[in-house]
Design a protein around this motif. Structure first.
Motif, PDB file in Angstrom:
ATOM      1  N   ARG A  19       6.217  -5.207   2.178  1.00 60.07           N
ATOM      2  CA  ARG A  19       7.227  -4.131   2.210  1.00 60.07           C
ATOM      3  C   ARG A  19       6.710  -2.671   2.342  1.00 60.07           C
ATOM      4  O   ARG A  19       7.384  -1.689   2.749  1.00 60.07           O
ATOM      5  CB  ARG A  19       7.823  -4.182   0.632  1.00 60.07           C
ATOM      6  N   ASN A  20       5.179  -2.370   2.169  1.00 59.25           N
ATOM      7  CA  ASN A  20       4.655  -1.179   2.589  1.00 59.25           C
ATOM      8  C   ASN A  20       4.450  -0.959   3.986  1.00 59.25           C
ATOM      9  O   ASN A  20       3.835   0.152   4.349  1.00 59.25           O
ATOM     10  CB  ASN A  20       3.381  -0.883   1.712  1.00 59.25           C
ATOM     11  N   LEU A  21       4.691  -1.779   4.803  1.00 56.88           N
ATOM     12  CA  LEU A  21       4.089  -1.758   6.180  1.00 56.88           C
ATOM     13  C   LEU A  21       5.426  -1.123   7.148  1.00 56.88           C
ATOM     14  O   LEU A  21       6.635  -1.581   6.667  1.00 56.88           O
ATOM     15  CB  LEU A  21       3.879  -2.916   6.784  1.00 56.88           C
ATOM     16  N   LYS A  22       5.207  -0.525   8.133  1.00 49.87           N
ATOM     17  CA  LYS A  22       6.294  -0.026   9.086  1.00 49.87           C
ATOM     18  C   LYS A  22       6.498  -0.774   9.971  1.00 49.87           C
ATOM     19  O   LYS A  22       5.694  -1.220  11.048  1.00 49.87           O
ATOM     20  CB  LYS A  22       6.044   1.490   9.362  1.00 49.87           C
ATOM     21  N   PHE A  23       7.609  -1.439  10.177  1.00 50.31           N
ATOM     22  CA  PHE A  23       7.976  -2.423  11.356  1.00 50.31           C
ATOM     23  C   PHE A  23       8.414  -1.742  12.434  1.00 50.31           C
ATOM     24  O   PHE A  23       9.300  -0.871  12.547  1.00 50.31           O
ATOM     25  CB  PHE A  23       8.774  -3.454  10.862  1.00 50.31           C
ATOM     26  N   HIS A  24       7.950  -2.299  13.883  1.00 54.52           N
ATOM     27  CA  HIS A  24       8.857  -1.860  14.893  1.00 54.52           C
ATOM     28  C   HIS A  24       8.651  -0.331  15.225  1.00 54.52           C
ATOM     29  O   HIS A  24       9.372   0.454  15.855  1.00 54.52           O
ATOM     30  CB  HIS A  24      10.311  -2.027  15.003  1.00 54.52           C
ATOM     31  N   LYS A  25       7.311   0.096  14.587  1.00 54.93           N
ATOM     32  CA  LYS A  25       7.025   1.758  15.047  1.00 54.93           C
ATOM     33  C   LYS A  25       5.479   1.640  15.306  1.00 54.93           C
ATOM     34  O   LYS A  25       4.713   1.134  14.746  1.00 54.93           O
ATOM     35  CB  LYS A  25       7.345   2.437  13.661  1.00 54.93           C
ATOM     36  N   LEU A  26       5.279   2.407  16.605  1.00 57.10           N
ATOM     37  CA  LEU A  26       4.026   2.687  16.897  1.00 57.10           C
ATOM     38  C   LEU A  26       3.221   3.455  15.945  1.00 57.10           C
ATOM     39  O   LEU A  26       3.809   4.619  15.747  1.00 57.10           O
ATOM     40  CB  LEU A  26       3.823   3.152  18.376  1.00 57.10           C
ATOM     41  N   GLU A  27       2.075   3.061  15.469  1.00 58.03           N
ATOM     42  CA  GLU A  27       1.266   4.119  14.752  1.00 58.03           C
ATOM     43  C   GLU A  27       0.135   4.401  15.450  1.00 58.03           C
ATOM     44  O   GLU A  27      -0.875   3.363  15.835  1.00 58.03           O
ATOM     45  CB  GLU A  27       0.946   3.425  13.444  1.00 58.03           C
ATOM     46  N   ARG A  28      -0.335   5.688  15.756  1.00 57.52           N
ATOM     47  CA  ARG A  28      -1.466   6.147  16.551  1.00 57.52           C
ATOM     48  C   ARG A  28      -2.636   6.335  15.478  1.00 57.52           C
ATOM     49  O   ARG A  28      -2.462   6.765  14.400  1.00 57.52           O
ATOM     50  CB  ARG A  28      -1.069   7.302  17.326  1.00 57.52           C
ATOM     51  N   HIS A  29      -3.843   5.962  15.612  1.00 57.99           N
ATOM     52  CA  HIS A  29      -4.958   5.972  15.204  1.00 57.99           C
ATOM     53  C   HIS A  29      -6.053   6.427  15.947  1.00 57.99           C
ATOM     54  O   HIS A  29      -6.394   6.249  17.253  1.00 57.99           O
ATOM     55  CB  HIS A  29      -5.598   4.614  14.613  1.00 57.99           C
ATOM     56  N   ARG A  30      -6.914   7.448  15.494  1.00 58.15           N
ATOM     57  CA  ARG A  30      -8.307   7.822  16.153  1.00 58.15           C
ATOM     58  C   ARG A  30      -9.016   6.628  16.345  1.00 58.15           C
ATOM     59  O   ARG A  30      -9.146   5.830  15.564  1.00 58.15           O
ATOM     60  CB  ARG A  30      -8.678   8.840  15.478  1.00 58.15           C
ATOM     61  N   VAL A  31      -9.946   6.561  17.421  1.00 63.88           N
ATOM     62  CA  VAL A  31     -10.797   5.648  17.475  1.00 63.88           C
ATOM     63  C   VAL A  31     -11.813   5.411  16.624  1.00 63.88           C
ATOM     64  O   VAL A  31     -12.525   4.246  16.275  1.00 63.88           O
ATOM     65  CB  VAL A  31     -11.264   5.599  19.094  1.00 63.88           C
ATOM     66  N   ASP A  32     -12.111   6.205  15.983  1.00 69.68           N
ATOM     67  CA  ASP A  32     -13.288   6.210  14.715  1.00 69.68           C
ATOM     68  C   ASP A  32     -12.683   5.960  13.294  1.00 69.68           C
ATOM     69  O   ASP A  32     -13.542   5.448  12.484  1.00 69.68           O
ATOM     70  CB  ASP A  32     -13.884   7.492  14.639  1.00 69.68           C
ATOM     71  N   GLU A  33     -11.209   5.705  13.475  1.00 70.78           N
ATOM     72  CA  GLU A  33     -10.659   4.956  11.995  1.00 70.78           C
ATOM     73  C   GLU A  33     -10.774   3.411  12.127  1.00 70.78           C
ATOM     74  O   GLU A  33     -10.754   2.802  13.077  1.00 70.78           O
ATOM     75  CB  GLU A  33      -9.066   5.262  12.150  1.00 70.78           C
ATOM     76  N   VAL A  34     -11.089   2.906  10.967  1.00 71.50           N
ATOM     77  CA  VAL A  34     -11.362   1.693  10.804  1.00 71.50           C
ATOM     78  C   VAL A  34      -9.862   1.024   9.966  1.00 71.50           C
ATOM     79  O   VAL A  34      -9.614   1.656   8.850  1.00 71.50           O
ATOM     80  CB  VAL A  34     -12.557   1.037   9.966  1.00 71.50           C
ATOM     81  N   ALA A  35      -9.232   0.323  10.676  1.00 71.73           N
ATOM     82  CA  ALA A  35      -7.889  -0.252  10.013  1.00 71.73           C
ATOM     83  C   ALA A  35      -8.298  -1.236   8.860  1.00 71.73           C
ATOM     84  O   ALA A  35      -8.953  -2.447   9.191  1.00 71.73           O
ATOM     85  CB  ALA A  35      -7.001  -0.687  11.005  1.00 71.73           C
ATOM     86  N   LYS A  36      -7.902  -0.861   7.770  1.00 68.67           N
ATOM     87  CA  LYS A  36      -8.213  -1.833   6.584  1.00 68.67           C
ATOM     88  C   LYS A  36      -7.053  -2.468   5.945  1.00 68.67           C
ATOM     89  O   LYS A  36      -5.873  -1.622   5.814  1.00 68.67           O
ATOM     90  CB  LYS A  36      -8.835  -0.913   5.222  1.00 68.67           C
ATOM     91  N   PHE A  37      -6.859  -3.579   6.102  1.00 68.97           N
ATOM     92  CA  PHE A  37      -5.993  -4.475   5.302  1.00 68.97           C
ATOM     93  C   PHE A  37      -6.256  -5.214   3.890  1.00 68.97           C
ATOM     94  O   PHE A  37      -7.583  -5.887   4.021  1.00 68.97           O
ATOM     95  CB  PHE A  37      -5.661  -5.694   6.135  1.00 68.97           C
ATOM     96  N   GLY A  38      -5.543  -4.708   3.062  1.00 69.75           N
ATOM     97  CA  GLY A  38      -5.670  -5.312   1.601  1.00 69.75           C
ATOM     98  C   GLY A  38      -4.804  -4.800   0.781  1.00 69.75           C
ATOM     99  O   GLY A  38      -3.664  -4.409   0.935  1.00 69.75           O
ATOM    100  N   ARG A  39      -5.115  -5.025  -0.581  1.00 68.54           N
ATOM    101  CA  ARG A  39      -3.953  -4.856  -1.685  1.00 68.54           C
ATOM    102  C   ARG A  39      -4.107  -3.477  -2.308  1.00 68.54           C
ATOM    103  O   ARG A  39      -3.379  -2.696  -2.902  1.00 68.54           O
ATOM    104  CB  ARG A  39      -3.852  -5.714  -2.849  1.00 68.54           C
ATOM    105  N   ASP A  40      -5.285  -2.807  -1.999  1.00 68.71           N
ATOM    106  CA  ASP A  40      -5.347  -1.480  -2.691  1.00 68.71           C
ATOM    107  C   ASP A  40      -5.162  -0.308  -1.674  1.00 68.71           C
ATOM    108  O   ASP A  40      -5.717  -0.067  -0.653  1.00 68.71           O
ATOM    109  CB  ASP A  40      -7.254  -1.258  -2.856  1.00 68.71           C
ATOM    110  N   SER A  41      -4.045   0.248  -2.279  1.00 63.18           N
ATOM    111  CA  SER A  41      -3.506   1.283  -1.422  1.00 63.18           C
ATOM    112  C   SER A  41      -4.123   2.636  -1.287  1.00 63.18           C
ATOM    113  O   SER A  41      -3.798   3.509  -0.470  1.00 63.18           O
ATOM    114  CB  SER A  41      -1.857   1.536  -1.770  1.00 63.18           C
ATOM    115  N   ASN A  42      -5.117   2.847  -2.119  1.00 65.02           N
ATOM    116  CA  ASN A  42      -6.007   3.881  -2.040  1.00 65.02           C
ATOM    117  C   ASN A  42      -7.089   3.944  -0.787  1.00 65.02           C
ATOM    118  O   ASN A  42      -7.748   4.913  -0.791  1.00 65.02           O
ATOM    119  CB  ASN A  42      -6.714   4.016  -3.596  1.00 65.02           C
ATOM    120  N   ILE A  43      -7.489   2.657  -0.524  1.00 67.37           N
ATOM    121  CA  ILE A  43      -8.395   2.266   0.426  1.00 67.37           C
ATOM    122  C   ILE A  43      -7.910   1.911   1.710  1.00 67.37           C
ATOM    123  O   ILE A  43      -8.344   2.306   2.768  1.00 67.37           O
ATOM    124  CB  ILE A  43      -9.228   1.321  -0.025  1.00 67.37           C
ATOM    125  N   CYS A  44      -6.803   0.986   1.471  1.00 61.41           N
ATOM    126  CA  CYS A  44      -6.451   0.389   2.894  1.00 61.41           C
ATOM    127  C   CYS A  44      -5.032   1.119   3.284  1.00 61.41           C
ATOM    128  O   CYS A  44      -4.164   1.737   2.781  1.00 61.41           O
ATOM    129  CB  CYS A  44      -5.853  -1.106   2.476  1.00 61.41           C
TER     130      CYS A  44
END
Length: 186
Positions: free
Chosen positions: A32-57
């Motif tokens: 439910r917290n993910l944005k579907f069908h929307k491109l999200e841009r990230h800088r290359v130095d960002e690490v995409a984290k997946f998990g349950r902790d919204s403060n970290i991920c």
């Protein structure tokens, strides 16, 4: 000089398309917290984290069985190459991460193939890379699958059809015990 001649050529951006599936999504809304069908841009130095902790991920999965940080995805350029790609690292001490058929333990990482299925617990992620040129940014785009991604990927096995048109496996399956059959008997 016209204004069109002064504009720099826009670079294409590598995009990681992620299709998600969980059998209890409808009841539990784990995505439910993910944005579907929307491109999200990230800088290359960002690490995409997946998990349950919204403060970290950056990508939050709403499920107590998911680790605080389940896994990370990082953008990189191959050594001595212009090829861009992603690597995935398992950050869970309790759950193995399966990339296609390769099991990753805690802190193990692997380069993501162009298209692969990531699994842990009941979660399934189909990740597909769309190549781009930018070395400054990458994008992510999420979609929600209505059916298991594993079922969609299973293709019927291609067995050779014998000249007589009868599959030997059908003949064998009718017998209680294995029976040797001469090819002339088919």
């Amino acid at each position: 000089m016209s204004s069109m001649e002064e504009v720099e050529t826009e670079e294409t951006v590598t995009c990681l398309h992620i299709t998600l599936y969980h059998p209890c999504q409808e009841e539990k809304q784990v995505f439910r917290n993910l944005k579907f069908h929307k491109l999200e841009r990230h800088r290359v130095d960002e690490v995409a984290k997946f998990g349950r902790d919204s403060n970290i991920c950056h990508y939050n999965l709403m499920d107590t069985r998911v680790s605080r940080v389940q896994f990370t995805v990082q953008f990189f350029r191959q050594l001595n190459s212009s090829e861009l790609g992603f690597e995935i690292k398992n950050m869970s001490k309790k759950t193995k991460l399966i990339v296609d058929n390769v099991e990753l333990d805690y802190l193990n990482k692997i380069d993501l193939p162009w298209k692969c299925i990531i699994r842990f617990g009941d979660y399934q992620f189909l990740m597909q890379r769309q190549d781009g040129e930018s070395v400054n940014y990458f994008e992510t785009c999420f979609e929600l699958a209505q059916a298991s991604l594993l079922q969609e990927r299973h293709l019927p096995s291609l067995q050779p059809i014998p000249e007589c048109g009868i599959f030997p496996s059908l003949v064998y399956s009718q017998a209680v015990n294995p029976v040797e059959i001469d090819e002339n008997d088919l």
